[in-house]
Enzyme design. Structure first.
Site, mmCIF file in Angstrom:
data_model
loop_
_atom_site.group_PDB
_atom_site.id
_atom_site.type_symbol
_atom_site.label_atom_id
_atom_site.label_comp_id
_atom_site.label_asym_id
_atom_site.label_seq_id
_atom_site.Cartn_x
_atom_site.Cartn_y
_atom_site.Cartn_z
ATOM 1 N N VAL A 100 0.857 -1.178 0.000
ATOM 2 C CA VAL A 100 0.000 0.000 0.000
ATOM 3 C C VAL A 100 0.893 1.228 0.000
ATOM 4 O O VAL A 100 1.863 1.296 0.761
ATOM 5 C CB VAL A 100 -0.930 0.023 1.230
ATOM 6 C CG1 VAL A 100 -1.824 1.253 1.198
ATOM 7 C CG2 VAL A 100 -1.749 -1.253 1.315
ATOM 8 N N CYS A 101 0.577 2.188 -0.869
ATOM 9 C CA CYS A 101 1.263 3.472 -0.871
ATOM 10 C C CYS A 101 2.771 3.275 -1.077
ATOM 11 O O CYS A 101 3.200 2.541 -1.965
ATOM 12 C CB CYS A 101 0.942 4.198 0.431
ATOM 13 S SG CYS A 101 1.345 5.950 0.472
ATOM 14 N N THR A 102 3.597 3.881 -0.241
ATOM 15 C CA THR A 102 5.043 3.775 -0.403
ATOM 16 C C THR A 102 5.590 2.433 0.053
ATOM 17 O O THR A 102 6.804 2.222 0.021
ATOM 18 C CB THR A 102 5.762 4.903 0.370
ATOM 19 O OG1 THR A 102 5.352 4.869 1.733
ATOM 20 C CG2 THR A 102 5.433 6.257 -0.231
#
Length: 341
Positions: A100-102
């Site tokens: 998720v995300c970074t």
């Protein structure tokens, strides 16, 4: 019950953890365990302590899914080599690896994205591309699936990804029910872009190009052929293309197309004008050309986009229920699904 392990580190983004966990827990089909590098609680990006069930090196044997959320200083340094090695080891034993995300950067550091397509938060895309050239970045996607590896864009996109996991594992009916209780789309129907192209473009230091970008935004339907734009900036077509790639990150034609699509999106959301009229006003030509362009850029049609994103607040003071039309019966709550507000 499929086992999901969430790999935690100091500075972990709280919503990257909470969003997917809420979806998976709500489905009733998963056993979720949180694991940190030493089994101790971690401090999230917003300062909240988050408990762990065990240490990462205590995991033995295969697992179903490894979920790696993003990490955001200043509440913790970026995870080191020990964390990457554990993620690589556990990921190699998992049926499926998701970020998720970074968290995509953490997967890349562990070598789990080599040769694969991936996405991440729009603000981290440049870092992912520069540090990990073996990863094929898809910067405009909500989430990307490449074999057993899935990556998602920033924060709330983790909810989209988790719903996709539920749909894969337990079918669309359960995923739809969870989405309705969480008041989110089961699948974002179009508008897949993470961000506005104008908002994503850094301020250019080239005065001529800056004036041109303002002019394109002000009049999307004007003559924005490469020749016309080059003449406006007083440079050659080749030099203008180089300027766009360096300063904007897109070709001139791609940038104009995206501006026109965004202008059309705004009119679809806020007016009752016909598609053909909007196409002409935004420089997209005919309704058929606009339809093809929407399918290419947003993966949906203008009509479907309007149906999904048209607001009725200014007309009736109410917005249709996400996940179904107003008046739809509330689905029976499945066993194990907990509604929280």
């Amino acid at each position: 019950m499929k086992e999901v392990v969430v790999a935690l580190c100091d500075g972990v983004v709280l919503l990257d953890v909470a969003g997917p966990m809420q979806v998976l827990h709500g489905s009733g089909g998963y056993r979720i365990r949180r694991a940190s590098i030493d089994g101790r609680p971690v401090r999230t990006d917003v300062g909240v302590l988050l408990g762990a069930d065990l240490a990462l090196d205590e995991l033995e044997g295969p697992i179903d899914t490894l979920l790696v959320p993003g990490c955001a200083p200043p509440y913790g340094d970026r995870p080191g080599e020990a964390f990457s090695n554990l993620v690589r080891d556990i990921g190699g034993r998992a049926r499926r690896v998701v970020s998720v995300c970074t968290g995509a950067l953490l997967l890349a550091e562990a070598g789990l994205l080599d040769g694969r397509r991936a996405t991440t938060h729009w603000a981290a895309g440049a870092e992912l591309e520069s540090r990990f050239p073996r990863v094929a970045l898809e910067p405009d996607a909500i989430f990307v699936r490449d074999g057993p590896v899935m990556t998602s864009a920033g924060v709330t996109a983790g909810i989209d990804l988790a719903l996709a996991l539920v749909e894969d594992d337990h079918g669309p009916d359960l995923a739809r029910t969870v989405a309705k209780y969480m008041v989110v789309f089961l699948q974002r129907p179009g508008g897949q872009s993470q961000f506005s192209v104008r908002g994503a473009v850094p301020a250019t230091r080239h005065p001529g190009l800056r004036r041109l970008l303002d002019a394109i935004a002000a009049e999307p339907a004007a003559d924005h052929t490469l020749a016309a734009m080059a003449a406006q900036v007083a440079v050659s077509e080749r030099h203008l293309t180089r300027l766009f790639r360096r300063e904007v990150g897109l070709t001139p034609g791609r940038y104009v197309e995206r501006i026109r699509v965004e202008a059309a999106q705004a009119l679809l959301e806020t007016t009752t004008d016909g598609v053909a009229s909007i196409a002409r006003r935004c420089g997209l030509g005919s309704d058929e050309t606009m339809r093809r362009t929407f399918l290419k850029v947003l993966r949906t049609t203008p009509t479907a986009y309007r149906r999904s994103f048209r607001t009725s607040r200014s007309h009736r003071g109410v917005v249709d229920t996400v996940g179904g039309a107003q008046g739809d019966a509330v689905p029976e709550q499945p066993e194990g699904l907990t509604l929280t507000c």
